[in-house]
Motif scaffolding. Structure first.
Motif, PDB file in Angstrom:
ATOM      1  N   PHE A   1      10.612   5.249   1.094  1.00  0.00           N
ATOM      2  CA  PHE A   1       9.510   4.283   1.158  1.00  0.00           C
ATOM      3  C   PHE A   1      10.016   2.858   0.897  1.00  0.00           C
ATOM      4  CE2 PHE A   1       6.331   1.675  -0.974  1.00  0.00           C
ATOM      5  CZ  PHE A   1       5.229   1.803  -0.150  1.00  0.00           C
ATOM      6  N   TRP A   2      10.786   2.710  -0.202  1.00  0.00           N
ATOM      7  CA  TRP A   2      11.212   1.349  -0.572  1.00  0.00           C
ATOM      8  C   TRP A   2      12.247   0.780   0.394  1.00  0.00           C
ATOM      9  CZ3 TRP A   2       8.276  -1.781  -2.824  1.00  0.00           C
ATOM     10  CH2 TRP A   2       7.367  -1.343  -3.790  1.00  0.00           C
ATOM     11  N   MET A   3      13.069   1.648   0.991  1.00  0.00           N
ATOM     12  CA  MET A   3      14.025   1.127   1.973  1.00  0.00           C
ATOM     13  C   MET A   3      13.284   0.491   3.144  1.00  0.00           C
ATOM     14  SD  MET A   3      17.213   3.794   1.814  1.00  0.00           S
ATOM     15  CE  MET A   3      16.689   4.652   3.192  1.00  0.00           C
ATOM     16  N   THR A   4      12.278   1.190   3.642  1.00  0.00           N
ATOM     17  CA  THR A   4      11.519   0.660   4.775  1.00  0.00           C
ATOM     18  C   THR A   4      10.752  -0.597   4.363  1.00  0.00           C
ATOM     19  OG1 THR A   4      11.162   2.937   5.390  1.00  0.00           O
ATOM     20  CG2 THR A   4       9.837   1.311   6.549  1.00  0.00           C
ATOM     21  N   GLU A   5      10.125  -0.498   3.192  1.00  0.00           N
ATOM     22  CA  GLU A   5       9.288  -1.605   2.719  1.00  0.00           C
ATOM     23  C   GLU A   5      10.095  -2.889   2.538  1.00  0.00           C
ATOM     24  OE1 GLU A   5       5.726  -2.923   2.063  1.00  0.00           O
ATOM     25  OE2 GLU A   5       6.033  -0.790   2.447  1.00  0.00           O
ATOM     26  N   ARG A   6      11.261  -2.783   1.899  1.00  0.00           N
ATOM     27  CA  ARG A   6      12.069  -3.977   1.612  1.00  0.00           C
ATOM     28  C   ARG A   6      12.672  -4.553   2.896  1.00  0.00           C
ATOM     29  NH1 ARG A   6      10.681  -6.884  -1.120  1.00  0.00           N
ATOM     30  NH2 ARG A   6      12.718  -7.845  -1.244  1.00  0.00           N
ATOM     31  N   HIS A   7      13.059  -3.668   3.803  1.00  0.00           N
ATOM     32  CA  HIS A   7      13.592  -4.134   5.085  1.00  0.00           C
ATOM     33  C   HIS A   7      12.515  -4.949   5.815  1.00  0.00           C
ATOM     34  CE1 HIS A   7      15.687  -2.881   9.090  1.00  0.00           C
ATOM     35  NE2 HIS A   7      16.043  -4.076   8.710  1.00  0.00           N
ATOM     36  N   ASN A   8      11.302  -4.405   5.815  1.00  0.00           N
ATOM     37  CA  ASN A   8      10.200  -5.107   6.479  1.00  0.00           C
ATOM     38  C   ASN A   8       9.882  -6.429   5.796  1.00  0.00           C
ATOM     39  OD1 ASN A   8       9.894  -3.214   8.419  1.00  0.00           O
ATOM     40  ND2 ASN A   8       8.260  -2.085   7.368  1.00  0.00           N
ATOM     41  N   TRP A   9      10.042  -6.458   4.465  1.00  0.00           N
ATOM     42  CA  TRP A   9       9.730  -7.700   3.747  1.00  0.00           C
ATOM     43  C   TRP A   9      10.674  -8.818   4.178  1.00  0.00           C
ATOM     44  CZ3 TRP A   9      11.990 -11.133   0.229  1.00  0.00           C
ATOM     45  CH2 TRP A   9      11.090 -12.054  -0.332  1.00  0.00           C
ATOM     46  N   TRP A  10      11.953  -8.514   4.253  1.00  0.00           N
ATOM     47  CA  TRP A  10      12.897  -9.561   4.686  1.00  0.00           C
ATOM     48  C   TRP A  10      12.576 -10.015   6.106  1.00  0.00           C
ATOM     49  CZ3 TRP A  10      15.311 -12.456   1.450  1.00  0.00           C
ATOM     50  CH2 TRP A  10      15.727 -11.960   0.213  1.00  0.00           C
ATOM     51  N   LYS A  11      12.122  -9.063   6.929  1.00  0.00           N
ATOM     52  CA  LYS A  11      11.708  -9.472   8.290  1.00  0.00           C
ATOM     53  C   LYS A  11      10.540 -10.442   8.197  1.00  0.00           C
ATOM     54  CE  LYS A  11      12.461  -5.203  10.545  1.00  0.00           C
ATOM     55  NZ  LYS A  11      11.932  -4.199  11.427  1.00  0.00           N
ATOM     56  N   SER A  12       9.604 -10.159   7.292  1.00  0.00           N
ATOM     57  CA  SER A  12       8.428 -11.019   7.170  1.00  0.00           C
ATOM     58  C   SER A  12       8.808 -12.408   6.632  1.00  0.00           C
ATOM     59  CB  SER A  12       7.361 -10.364   6.272  1.00  0.00           C
ATOM     60  OG  SER A  12       7.711 -10.503   4.905  1.00  0.00           O
ATOM     61  N   MET A  13      10.002 -12.520   6.050  1.00  0.00           N
ATOM     62  CA  MET A  13      10.491 -13.828   5.597  1.00  0.00           C
ATOM     63  C   MET A  13      11.262 -14.547   6.711  1.00  0.00           C
ATOM     64  SD  MET A  13       9.477 -14.455   2.549  1.00  0.00           S
ATOM     65  CE  MET A  13       7.933 -13.668   2.982  1.00  0.00           C
ATOM     66  N   GLY A  14      11.287 -13.943   7.901  1.00  0.00           N
ATOM     67  CA  GLY A  14      11.885 -14.615   9.052  1.00  0.00           C
ATOM     68  C   GLY A  14      13.267 -14.107   9.429  1.00  0.00           C
ATOM     69  N   LEU A  15      13.843 -13.158   8.660  1.00  0.00           N
ATOM     70  CA  LEU A  15      15.160 -12.642   9.058  1.00  0.00           C
ATOM     71  C   LEU A  15      14.978 -11.688  10.239  1.00  0.00           C
ATOM     72  CD1 LEU A  15      16.980 -11.980   5.648  1.00  0.00           C
ATOM     73  CD2 LEU A  15      16.572 -14.128   6.857  1.00  0.00           C
ATOM     74  N   SER A  16      15.852 -11.846  11.244  1.00  0.00           N
ATOM     75  CA  SER A  16      15.628 -11.094  12.482  1.00  0.00           C
ATOM     76  C   SER A  16      16.331  -9.739  12.447  1.00  0.00           C
ATOM     77  CB  SER A  16      16.170 -11.895  13.656  1.00  0.00           C
ATOM     78  OG  SER A  16      17.545 -12.115  13.450  1.00  0.00           O
TER      79      SER A  16
ATOM     80  N   ILE B   1       0.859  -1.187   0.000  1.00  0.00           N
ATOM     81  CA  ILE B   1       0.000   0.000   0.000  1.00  0.00           C
ATOM     82  C   ILE B   1       0.894   1.235   0.000  1.00  0.00           C
ATOM     83  CG2 ILE B   1      -1.773   1.238   1.357  1.00  0.00           C
ATOM     84  CD1 ILE B   1      -2.748  -1.468   0.273  1.00  0.00           C
ATOM     85  N   GLY B   2       0.606   2.178  -0.877  1.00  0.00           N
ATOM     86  CA  GLY B   2       1.416   3.393  -0.988  1.00  0.00           C
ATOM     87  C   GLY B   2       1.058   4.428   0.056  1.00  0.00           C
ATOM     88  N   PRO B   3       1.781   5.557   0.067  1.00  0.00           N
ATOM     89  CA  PRO B   3       1.545   6.606   1.068  1.00  0.00           C
ATOM     90  C   PRO B   3       0.125   7.174   1.006  1.00  0.00           C
ATOM     91  CG  PRO B   3       3.543   7.049  -0.189  1.00  0.00           C
ATOM     92  CD  PRO B   3       2.905   5.872  -0.821  1.00  0.00           C
ATOM     93  N   ASP B   4      -0.542   7.062  -0.161  1.00  0.00           N
ATOM     94  CA  ASP B   4      -1.909   7.603  -0.267  1.00  0.00           C
ATOM     95  C   ASP B   4      -2.973   6.591   0.143  1.00  0.00           C
ATOM     96  OD1 ASP B   4      -1.780   5.785  -2.272  1.00  0.00           O
ATOM     97  OD2 ASP B   4      -2.387   7.132  -3.890  1.00  0.00           O
ATOM     98  N   GLY B   5      -2.541   5.444   0.689  1.00  0.00           N
ATOM     99  CA  GLY B   5      -3.511   4.449   1.162  1.00  0.00           C
ATOM    100  C   GLY B   5      -3.999   3.508   0.069  1.00  0.00           C
ATOM    101  N   GLN B   6      -3.535   3.713  -1.163  1.00  0.00           N
ATOM    102  CA  GLN B   6      -3.949   2.854  -2.276  1.00  0.00           C
ATOM    103  C   GLN B   6      -2.833   1.860  -2.617  1.00  0.00           C
ATOM    104  OE1 GLN B   6      -7.004   2.863  -3.761  1.00  0.00           O
ATOM    105  NE2 GLN B   6      -7.423   4.291  -2.080  1.00  0.00           N
ATOM    106  N   PRO B   7      -3.196   0.652  -3.107  1.00  0.00           N
ATOM    107  CA  PRO B   7      -2.146  -0.294  -3.515  1.00  0.00           C
ATOM    108  C   PRO B   7      -1.310   0.278  -4.655  1.00  0.00           C
ATOM    109  CG  PRO B   7      -4.293  -1.375  -3.471  1.00  0.00           C
ATOM    110  CD  PRO B   7      -4.542   0.094  -3.276  1.00  0.00           C
ATOM    111  N   LEU B   8      -0.004   0.004  -4.634  1.00  0.00           N
ATOM    112  CA  LEU B   8       0.879   0.465  -5.716  1.00  0.00           C
ATOM    113  C   LEU B   8       0.591  -0.343  -6.972  1.00  0.00           C
ATOM    114  CD1 LEU B   8       4.263   0.663  -3.775  1.00  0.00           C
ATOM    115  CD2 LEU B   8       2.572   2.475  -4.143  1.00  0.00           C
ATOM    116  N   ASP B   9       1.025   0.225  -8.097  1.00  0.00           N
ATOM    117  CA  ASP B   9       0.823  -0.425  -9.384  1.00  0.00           C
ATOM    118  C   ASP B   9       2.158  -1.014  -9.844  1.00  0.00           C
ATOM    119  OD1 ASP B   9      -0.723  -1.141 -11.456  1.00  0.00           O
ATOM    120  OD2 ASP B   9      -1.141   0.890 -12.191  1.00  0.00           O
ATOM    121  N   ILE B  10       2.286  -2.331  -9.865  1.00  0.00           N
ATOM    122  CA  ILE B  10       3.536  -2.957 -10.293  1.00  0.00           C
ATOM    123  C   ILE B  10       3.208  -4.101 -11.255  1.00  0.00           C
ATOM    124  CG2 ILE B  10       5.661  -4.124  -9.564  1.00  0.00           C
ATOM    125  CD1 ILE B  10       5.486  -2.748  -6.903  1.00  0.00           C
ATOM    126  N   LYS B  11       3.826  -4.065 -12.435  1.00  0.00           N
ATOM    127  CA  LYS B  11       3.590  -5.097 -13.449  1.00  0.00           C
ATOM    128  C   LYS B  11       4.774  -6.056 -13.496  1.00  0.00           C
ATOM    129  CE  LYS B  11      -0.150  -3.078 -14.719  1.00  0.00           C
ATOM    130  NZ  LYS B  11      -1.379  -3.597 -14.107  1.00  0.00           N
TER     131      LYS B  11
END
Ligand code: ATP
Length: 509
Positions: free
Chosen positions: A281-296, A68-78
């Protein structure tokens, strides 16, 4: 190899991890029966599942169900899947043919080749002797060499610097990593890492082409195709997962640095004025994604690049930040897992100049606002990610017969549930088979009848199966089975009928 500590203060070495991967069928040396081939790896029956699970999670979270982007809407990625071989002009435009160079050093004596920016020079403060070692912690044999040739094995007696930081006049005084005498290292020279091949039968230089060194360029080459066919407008992203090839000077550390590997890259095209916001935005997002994959958190950091290590495209703008992981061979330090770069308008501008195709975006609603989009690129290694997930999961536990277990996040575990009849008689295998036939369609399930139950639990601990379902005498009486939880070894009884619902809930939790 030197033992390292994992998060729980228990010790395992890189050798332990590599041995487990081979023994249990995660990863093998490519061309094993011919003595291998340096820098290439094969993924075994469990490794391919683990890699596919990580790949699918990235694709789901970036393309099918983007953040979800800063405006509350899902981002558009193809999504995209482009060819490994492209017109070689594309690699001239991208700067890879001219600039994709590493400083390379040859050892005239051992005939080995190193990257100068990976050679750490230890200079004894007292006697000035200089020894080169590959970056990373020194192991016992290297410490011995330091003592013998450098005069002391106390690291505080030495100043350290990368070979690339030294003055050329000092090179003749360095003892190379694999020799005993100084003076065998050549001066660093640029080495192009592109794999070259020939298209067609004649194999003249006019037919030369390259295996792609990154998946990103295939995205830039199709930027206009996606824009005109997919109802997108900046800001939007294009993502791709696939193989990349780099003729690395020193492939090493298992699958961390190989010559054939896989990348997961996304190019985010945005208005230049918004680049800073999207970079954060992407730095935070990607860091959180790796956390969600179990990296501490304990094993990951975000590190902005120093100005002098920026790639050819990132010298301007907001630079590059790496998500770094505490690898078994870098501990207590970190090494790159994913890079997030502000590529500015570099790639699109280059392709515009070299191909003559306009890359400018003109908003039909605001035709005066013309711009070549800036690009924020989160570029992750899929195969390097597999190594991070394996390293994080490896958990030493002396109380178990296997002495360790793989604590994969259930979503990533190659096998989700194992069905184990306690003994191969008294009707237990039949009940197990029936349960297996119903569960196998819903999740990756294994039925395992051979060996005693302890050995079977041990195998599933080693391959990281989150749930073992055991059919015993009581099952035959009251239609219940035991569920053994991998991480706690706790067992509970559930009803046979409820097994699928129970597992589905736990796996999706
Ligand atoms: P390094 O500094 O480690 O050589 P890089 O900065 O050149 O990496 P990028 O070009 O940014 O790497 O590639 C993006 C990602 O691709 C890296 O973060 C890494 O996960 C992965 N990657 C790059 N080179 C290799 C390799 N030789 N083997 C495995 N993965 C790699």
């Amino acid at each position: 190899m030197k033992a390292v500590e994992n998060m729980d203060n228990q010790e395992f070495s890189m050798d332990d991890l590599v041995a487990l991967c081979k023994r249990r069928g995660f990863i093998f040396q490519a061309s094993d029966i011919y003595g291998g081939i340096n820098g290439f790896w094969d993924y075994g029956p469990l490794g391919v599942e683990l890699k596919n699970n990580l790949r699918d999670a990235w694709w789901r979270d970036m393309v099918l169900c983007p953040p979800i982007g800063p405006d509350g809407q899902p981002l558009d990625i193809k999504g995209l899947d482009t060819s490994i071989i492209q017109n070689p002009k594309a690699w001239v435009a991208s700067g890879h043919v001219g600039g994709f160079n590493d400083p390379m050093v040859d050892c005239k004596e051992s005939k080995l080749r190193y990257r100068a920016d990976h050679l750490v020079i230890y200079k004894n403060k007292e006697n000035g002797k200089m020894l080169a070692f590959l970056e990373g912690e020194l192991d016992n044999s290297q410490l011995k060499k330091l003592k013998k040739l450098g005069g002391s094995d106390n690291l505080s007696d030495y100043d350290t610097a990368l070979m690339t930081d030294l003055d050329a006049s000092e090179y003749p005084n360095i003892v190379g990593p694999d020799v005993k005498d100084a003076g065998s290292l050549t001066e660093p020279r640029a080495f192009n890492m592109m794999f070259k091949t020939y298209v067609g039968a004649t194999a003249t230089e006019d037919d030369a082409a390259y295996l792609r060194p990154e998946t990103a360029q295939g995205i830039f080459l199709n930027y206009r195709n996606v824009l005109s066919s997919s109802r997108v407008k900046p800001p939007f992203g294009i993502a791709q997962i696939g193989k990349a090839f780099r003729n690395e000077v020193t492939p090493r550390n298992f699958i961390f640095r190989s010559r054939e590997f896989e990348q997961m890259e996304m190019e985010w095209f945005c208005h230049p004025d918004e680049a800073k916001m999207w970079m954060d935005f992407w730095m935070t997002e990607r860091h959180n994604w790796w956390k969600s994959m179990g990296l501490s958190d304990a094993n990951m950091i975000l590190r902005p690049h120093d100005k002098d290590e920026l790639s050819h495209y990132a010298k301007e703008g907001y630079g590059t930040s790496d998500i770094e992981f505490k690898w078994p061979f870098t501990r207590p330090g970190y090494g790159e897992l994913e890079g997030i770069a502000h590529r500015c308008a570099f790639d699109l501008t280059q392709h515009q100049e070299h191909s003559g195709t306009k890359m400018e975006y003109v908003d039909p609603q605001a035709p005066d606002d013309r711009f070549i989009p800036h690009v924020i690129e989160p570029a992750a290694g899929l195969t390097r990610g597999v190594l991070a997930v394996l390293s994080e999961a490896y958990t030493v536990d002396e109380s178990r017969p296997s002495k360790m277990f793989m604590k994969f996040k259930p979503e990533l575990a190659p096998v989700k549930a194992a069905i184990l009849p306690l003994v191969a008689k008294d009707g237990m295998p039949e009940v197990a088979q029936k349960l297996y036939m119903s569960l196998r369609k819903k999740m990756v399930t294994e039925i395992d009848v051979k060996q005693n139950i302890g050995k079977r639990y041990a195998r599933h601990d080693e391959i990281g199966t989150p749930f073992c379902l055991t059919i015993d005498t009581q099952t035959l009486e009251d239609q219940t089975i035991t569920v053994r939880h991998r991480d706690t070894m706790e067992q509970e009884r559930i009803s046979l009928d409820n097994a699928e619902k129970y597992l589905t809930e736990k796996l999706n939790a």
